[in-house]
Scaffold this motif. Structure first.
Motif, mmCIF file in Angstrom:
data_model
loop_
_atom_site.group_PDB
_atom_site.id
_atom_site.type_symbol
_atom_site.label_atom_id
_atom_site.label_comp_id
_atom_site.label_asym_id
_atom_site.label_seq_id
_atom_site.Cartn_x
_atom_site.Cartn_y
_atom_site.Cartn_z
ATOM 1 N N GLY A 1 0.700 -1.267 -0.051
ATOM 2 C CA GLY A 1 0.036 0.100 -0.046
ATOM 3 C C GLY A 1 0.673 1.101 -0.452
ATOM 4 N N THR A 2 0.381 2.076 0.018
ATOM 5 C CA THR A 2 0.885 3.211 -0.253
ATOM 6 C C THR A 2 -0.162 4.811 -0.086
ATOM 7 O OG1 THR A 2 2.367 4.996 -1.596
ATOM 8 C CG2 THR A 2 0.067 4.505 -2.021
ATOM 9 N N VAL A 3 0.946 5.933 0.757
ATOM 10 C CA VAL A 3 -0.162 6.910 1.034
ATOM 11 C C VAL A 3 -0.167 7.872 0.261
ATOM 12 C CG1 VAL A 3 -0.456 8.462 2.878
ATOM 13 C CG2 VAL A 3 -0.057 7.016 3.363
ATOM 14 N N VAL A 4 -1.154 8.417 -0.555
ATOM 15 C CA VAL A 4 -1.214 9.700 -1.569
ATOM 16 C C VAL A 4 -0.972 11.040 -0.805
ATOM 17 C CG1 VAL A 4 -2.406 10.256 -3.589
ATOM 18 C CG2 VAL A 4 -2.662 7.904 -3.203
ATOM 19 N N GLU A 5 0.058 11.652 -1.175
ATOM 20 C CA GLU A 5 -0.196 13.054 -0.474
ATOM 21 C C GLU A 5 0.103 14.034 -2.067
ATOM 22 O OE1 GLU A 5 3.239 14.702 -0.804
ATOM 23 O OE2 GLU A 5 4.695 13.015 -0.802
ATOM 24 N N GLU A 6 0.531 13.827 -2.980
ATOM 25 C CA GLU A 6 0.492 14.363 -4.315
ATOM 26 C C GLU A 6 -0.912 14.771 -4.898
ATOM 27 O OE1 GLU A 6 1.839 12.513 -7.878
ATOM 28 O OE2 GLU A 6 3.194 11.317 -6.790
ATOM 29 N N GLY A 7 -1.064 16.131 -5.290
ATOM 30 C CA GLY A 7 -2.210 16.772 -6.252
ATOM 31 C C GLY A 7 -3.067 17.553 -5.059
ATOM 32 N N ARG A 8 -3.091 17.646 -3.338
ATOM 33 C CA ARG A 8 -2.862 17.768 -2.438
ATOM 34 C C ARG A 8 -2.320 18.727 -1.558
ATOM 35 N NH1 ARG A 8 -4.244 13.140 -3.734
ATOM 36 N NH2 ARG A 8 -5.979 11.900 -2.995
ATOM 37 N N GLY A 9 -1.648 19.775 -1.921
ATOM 38 C CA GLY A 9 -1.090 21.535 -1.991
ATOM 39 C C GLY A 9 0.208 20.396 -0.028
ATOM 40 N N SER A 10 -0.595 21.559 0.528
ATOM 41 C CA SER A 10 0.751 21.947 1.637
ATOM 42 C C SER A 10 -0.132 21.011 2.122
ATOM 43 C CB SER A 10 1.499 23.179 2.192
ATOM 44 O OG SER A 10 1.041 23.521 2.603
ATOM 45 N N LEU A 11 -1.146 20.384 2.166
ATOM 46 C CA LEU A 11 -2.872 20.677 4.066
ATOM 47 C C LEU A 11 -1.823 18.795 4.263
ATOM 48 C CD1 LEU A 11 -4.778 21.217 5.601
ATOM 49 C CD2 LEU A 11 -6.508 19.801 4.306
ATOM 50 N N VAL B 1 4.499 0.765 0.056
ATOM 51 C CA VAL B 1 5.379 1.270 -0.837
ATOM 52 C C VAL B 1 5.514 2.436 -1.055
ATOM 53 C CG1 VAL B 1 5.604 -1.449 -1.804
ATOM 54 C CG2 VAL B 1 4.302 0.304 -2.637
ATOM 55 N N ASP B 2 6.508 2.738 -2.010
ATOM 56 C CA ASP B 2 6.602 3.999 -2.343
ATOM 57 C C ASP B 2 5.329 4.781 -3.377
ATOM 58 O OD1 ASP B 2 7.705 7.347 -2.501
ATOM 59 O OD2 ASP B 2 8.162 6.626 -4.551
ATOM 60 N N SER C 1 3.946 -8.780 -7.463
ATOM 61 C CA SER C 1 4.422 -9.032 -6.606
ATOM 62 C C SER C 1 2.545 -9.931 -6.131
ATOM 63 C CB SER C 1 3.475 -8.071 -5.534
ATOM 64 O OG SER C 1 2.255 -7.657 -5.230
ATOM 65 N N GLY C 2 1.560 -10.158 -6.632
ATOM 66 C CA GLY C 2 -0.229 -11.081 -6.848
ATOM 67 C C GLY C 2 -0.115 -10.577 -5.715
ATOM 68 N N GLU C 3 -0.485 -9.020 -4.673
ATOM 69 C CA GLU C 3 -0.714 -8.991 -3.661
ATOM 70 C C GLU C 3 -2.010 -7.899 -4.074
ATOM 71 O OE1 GLU C 3 2.264 -7.891 -0.662
ATOM 72 O OE2 GLU C 3 3.410 -9.450 -0.454
ATOM 73 N N PRO C 4 -2.901 -7.488 -2.674
ATOM 74 C CA PRO C 4 -3.971 -5.938 -2.894
ATOM 75 C C PRO C 4 -2.792 -5.181 -2.526
ATOM 76 C CG PRO C 4 -4.239 -7.654 -1.894
ATOM 77 C CD PRO C 4 -2.585 -8.049 -1.958
ATOM 78 N N PHE C 5 -3.333 -3.834 -2.848
ATOM 79 C CA PHE C 5 -2.875 -2.709 -3.304
ATOM 80 C C PHE C 5 -3.449 -1.833 -2.432
ATOM 81 C CE2 PHE C 5 -1.116 1.567 -4.900
ATOM 82 C CZ PHE C 5 0.313 1.473 -4.869
ATOM 83 N N VAL C 6 -3.060 -1.424 -1.412
ATOM 84 C CA VAL C 6 -4.114 -0.098 -0.785
ATOM 85 C C VAL C 6 -3.150 1.434 -0.617
ATOM 86 C CG1 VAL C 6 -4.692 0.800 1.584
ATOM 87 C CG2 VAL C 6 -4.300 -1.723 1.434
ATOM 88 N N LEU C 7 -5.099 1.885 -1.279
ATOM 89 C CA LEU C 7 -4.874 3.384 -0.861
ATOM 90 C C LEU C 7 -4.925 4.143 -0.088
ATOM 91 C CD1 LEU C 7 -5.617 2.975 -5.150
ATOM 92 C CD2 LEU C 7 -3.263 4.267 -4.353
#
Length: 190
Positions: free
Chosen positions: A16-26, A52-53, A64-70
């Motif tokens: 999984g990954t944490v999405v911070e792109e496109g969200r400004g400085s918040l 993961v990045d 990887s054959g694994e689920p992916f979490v956003l």
């Protein structure tokens, strides 16, 4: 430690990954003394998801054959147990699982530039975190269609089964410093 209705004793391996792109400085605003994005990363890890990045090659995720979490950095206080429950549900059903909250704002239609009727909120949902892609969906995609979660879910729903999971209040999405203050009050240790 108290148990949660979302606890899963045997989580499946998941990326999984944490999405911070496109969200400004918040995402870098502070809540309980930590950056929102940091809290989101901790929740992902506490849910048993291997971070993961966002720049990881899609082919590597497929292999990887694994689920992916956003996980949205603007939903920083989403409980890890809820994220883990969404991963488990996706594994059980094979569907994309999306955390959602009820819409509480008044929503109006607009026709030719004029404000019209009030929309019934009972049929509306606000996308929050997480968005869980089962391994089969990861394999069927060439990449993410969008990093905007509402657009992403709409694109996924056009091709795959999507299930909505009622997220707890702490999972609410913030859009301003004022929202962060409200979330901080809601999630303050008692």
């Amino acid at each position: 430690m108290t148990s949660s209705p979302y606890d899963d004793a045997d989580p499946q391996p998941t990326l999984g990954t944490v999405v911070e792109e496109g969200r400004g400085s918040l995402p870098f605003a502070l809540i309980h003394g930590e950056a929102l994005v940091t809290c989101a990363v901790w929740a992902l890890g506490d849910a048993g998801v291997t971070p993961v990045d966002l720049g990881t090659e899609w082919a590597g995720l497929v292999d990887s054959g694994e689920p992916f979490v956003l996980h949205d950095s603007l939903c920083p206080m989403t409980p890890a147990s809820f994220i883990a429950a969404c991963v488990a549900r996706s594994g059980d059903t094979g569907a994309v699982v999306v955390g959602v909250r009820p819409v509480t704002d008044t929503v109006k239609t607009v026709d030719d530039g004029f404000v019209g009727e009030t929309v019934d909120r009972d049929g509306l949902l606000a996308v929050c975190s997480p968005v869980v892609l089962p391994a089969a969906v990861v394999a069927a995609l060439d990449g993410l269609p969008s990093l905007d979660f509402a657009e992403l879910v709409a694109a996924l729903a056009a091709r795959f089964p999507v299930e909505y999971a009622d997220a707890p209040p702490a999972a609410r999405r913030v859009s301003s410093e004022d929202d962060v203050a409200v979330l901080a009050a809601l999630t303050a240790p008692r």
